[in-house]
Design a protein around this motif. Structure first.
Motif, short mmCIF file in Angstrom:
data_model
loop_
_atom_site.label_atom_id
_atom_site.label_comp_id
_atom_site.label_asym_id
_atom_site.label_seq_id
_atom_site.Cartn_x
_atom_site.Cartn_y
_atom_site.Cartn_z
N GLY A 5 7.10 6.97 -4.02
CA GLY A 5 7.26 5.57 -3.64
C GLY A 5 7.96 4.85 -4.78
O GLY A 5 8.59 5.46 -5.63
N GLU A 6 7.83 3.54 -4.78
CA GLU A 6 8.47 2.75 -5.84
C GLU A 6 7.75 1.43 -6.00
O GLU A 6 7.02 0.98 -5.12
CB GLU A 6 9.94 2.51 -5.51
CG GLU A 6 10.15 1.69 -4.25
CD GLU A 6 11.61 1.43 -3.95
OE1 GLU A 6 12.48 1.75 -4.79
OE2 GLU A 6 11.89 0.88 -2.87
N PRO A 17 3.37 -1.96 -5.17
CA PRO A 17 3.60 -0.54 -4.88
C PRO A 17 4.00 -0.35 -3.42
O PRO A 17 3.37 -0.88 -2.52
CB PRO A 17 2.24 0.10 -5.17
CG PRO A 17 1.25 -0.99 -4.96
CD PRO A 17 1.93 -2.27 -5.35
N SER A 18 5.06 0.41 -3.19
CA SER A 18 5.55 0.58 -1.83
C SER A 18 6.01 2.01 -1.60
O SER A 18 6.24 2.77 -2.55
CB SER A 18 6.71 -0.37 -1.57
OG SER A 18 7.86 0.04 -2.28
N PHE A 35 6.60 0.16 3.44
CA PHE A 35 5.16 -0.01 3.48
C PHE A 35 4.63 -0.48 2.13
O PHE A 35 4.96 0.10 1.09
CB PHE A 35 4.46 1.32 3.80
CG PHE A 35 4.59 1.75 5.23
CD1 PHE A 35 5.47 2.75 5.58
CD2 PHE A 35 3.80 1.18 6.21
CE1 PHE A 35 5.58 3.17 6.90
CE2 PHE A 35 3.89 1.60 7.54
CZ PHE A 35 4.79 2.59 7.87
N LEU A 36 3.76 -1.46 2.16
CA LEU A 36 2.97 -1.81 0.99
C LEU A 36 1.82 -0.81 0.92
O LEU A 36 1.13 -0.58 1.92
CB LEU A 36 2.42 -3.22 1.15
CG LEU A 36 1.43 -3.70 0.08
CD1 LEU A 36 2.17 -3.97 -1.22
CD2 LEU A 36 0.69 -4.93 0.55
N LEU A 37 1.62 -0.20 -0.24
CA LEU A 37 0.48 0.71 -0.40
C LEU A 37 -0.75 -0.13 -0.70
O LEU A 37 -0.79 -0.82 -1.72
CB LEU A 37 0.73 1.67 -1.56
CG LEU A 37 1.32 3.03 -1.22
CD1 LEU A 37 1.50 3.84 -2.48
CD2 LEU A 37 0.43 3.78 -0.26
N SER A 111 4.93 -4.31 6.01
CA SER A 111 3.99 -3.44 6.71
C SER A 111 3.04 -2.85 5.67
O SER A 111 3.37 -2.77 4.48
CB SER A 111 4.74 -2.33 7.43
OG SER A 111 5.65 -2.88 8.36
N VAL A 112 1.86 -2.49 6.12
CA VAL A 112 0.81 -2.05 5.20
C VAL A 112 0.42 -0.61 5.52
O VAL A 112 0.10 -0.31 6.68
CB VAL A 112 -0.43 -2.96 5.34
CG1 VAL A 112 -1.59 -2.44 4.50
CG2 VAL A 112 -0.08 -4.39 4.93
N LEU A 113 0.45 0.25 4.52
CA LEU A 113 0.01 1.64 4.71
C LEU A 113 -1.45 1.70 4.31
O LEU A 113 -1.79 1.52 3.14
CB LEU A 113 0.86 2.60 3.87
CG LEU A 113 0.73 4.08 4.24
CD1 LEU A 113 1.32 4.34 5.63
CD2 LEU A 113 1.44 4.95 3.20
N GLY A 114 -2.31 1.92 5.28
CA GLY A 114 -3.75 1.86 5.06
C GLY A 114 -4.36 3.22 4.80
O GLY A 114 -3.69 4.27 4.80
#
Lengths: 147, 98
Positions: A5-6, A17-18, A35-37, A111-114
């Protein structure tokens, strides 16, 4: 497996963090998703930017739901689709399942990565070393102390 | 509680790779031009998209996709919604305690 990610600069100048991904639409096309981590998010949720694209994938007429956060409850729909990531060896990884989509623009710009997805990986958020990574076997991490 | 997700390591997929590469190119262009174009100052509360070396701006997600598709039908744009107000973002569950 290693998915890099980055640290992403957002509209408010804050670095978050994404992970870069893609989402598959009903017609088979892949569309870009950043995605936002989020370790605090129970579920993966697409931003409202994708609502018109992903509504055809809604699971049923009763697919509307609510998600709760610091602002209270917000409306969402539930869809079934696949998310695609790219590994460090350039091969794709597909994550299939049901996910939510925010129904309101101001709910989240990203968007959110859950944890429904990230609990399958070891997650590294290392701001000082500018690393964001999702790891699973055979990749792993070690914690060591400098002597 | 929903069903668990299924994670699959896929073989090389040229179509997916092409789409990902296009998205990456547009994402990179956006990062490189966001300050000079003052995106985060000028377009709060609006959608912006980077595609084909250009910035598109619209009020809705449907409109931004249509604008990009009309000019660059084969592109995979990088699209962002710029929140109306800057504020710290905290992900927590708000609930009534009394």
């Amino acid at each position: 497996m290693l998915i890099n990610g980055e640290w992403l600069e957002c509209d408010d100048g804050v670095i978050r963090p994404s992970v870069k991904g893609m989402v598959r639409l009903a017609d088979g096309r892949w569309v870009e998703v950043t995605f936002l981590l989020d370790a605090g998010a129970d579920r993966t949720v697409f931003s409202a930017r994708y609502l018109h694209l992903l509504t055809p994938l809604a699971m049923s007429e009763s697919a509307q739901g609510h998600l709760a956060g610091v602002g209270g409850a917000v409306n969402s729909i539930t869809i079934e689709t696949a998310i695609g990531f790219v590994r460090d060896d350039a091969r794709p990884v597909r994550v299939r399942g049901s996910f939510h989509v925010f129904a309101e623009n101001e709910s989240s710009d990203l968007s959110v990565l859950g944890r429904d997805v990230t609990n399958n990986f070891g997650i590294i958020y290392d701001y000082p070393n500018q690393i964001v990574a999702l790891l699973s076997s055979p990749h792993y991490y070690e914690i060591k102390k400098a002597s | 509680m929903s069903s668990p997700v299924i994670i699959e390591e896929m073989p090389y997929d040229p179509e997916f790779e092409r789409a990902f590469a296009k998205a990456e190119r547009n994402r990179t262009w956006f990062s490189e031009h966001v300050k000079e174009l003052e995106v985060f100052k000028k377009y709060r509360g609006r959608y912006v998209a980077a595609a084909g070396g250009e910035l598109f701006v619209a009020d809705t997600a449907e409109e931004i996709d249509r604008l990009v598709r009309d000019k660059y039908p084969d592109e995979v744009p990088h699209v962002r919604y710029i929140l109306r107000e800057k504020c710290d973002r905290i992900y927590a569950y708000k609930r009534r305690v009394a």
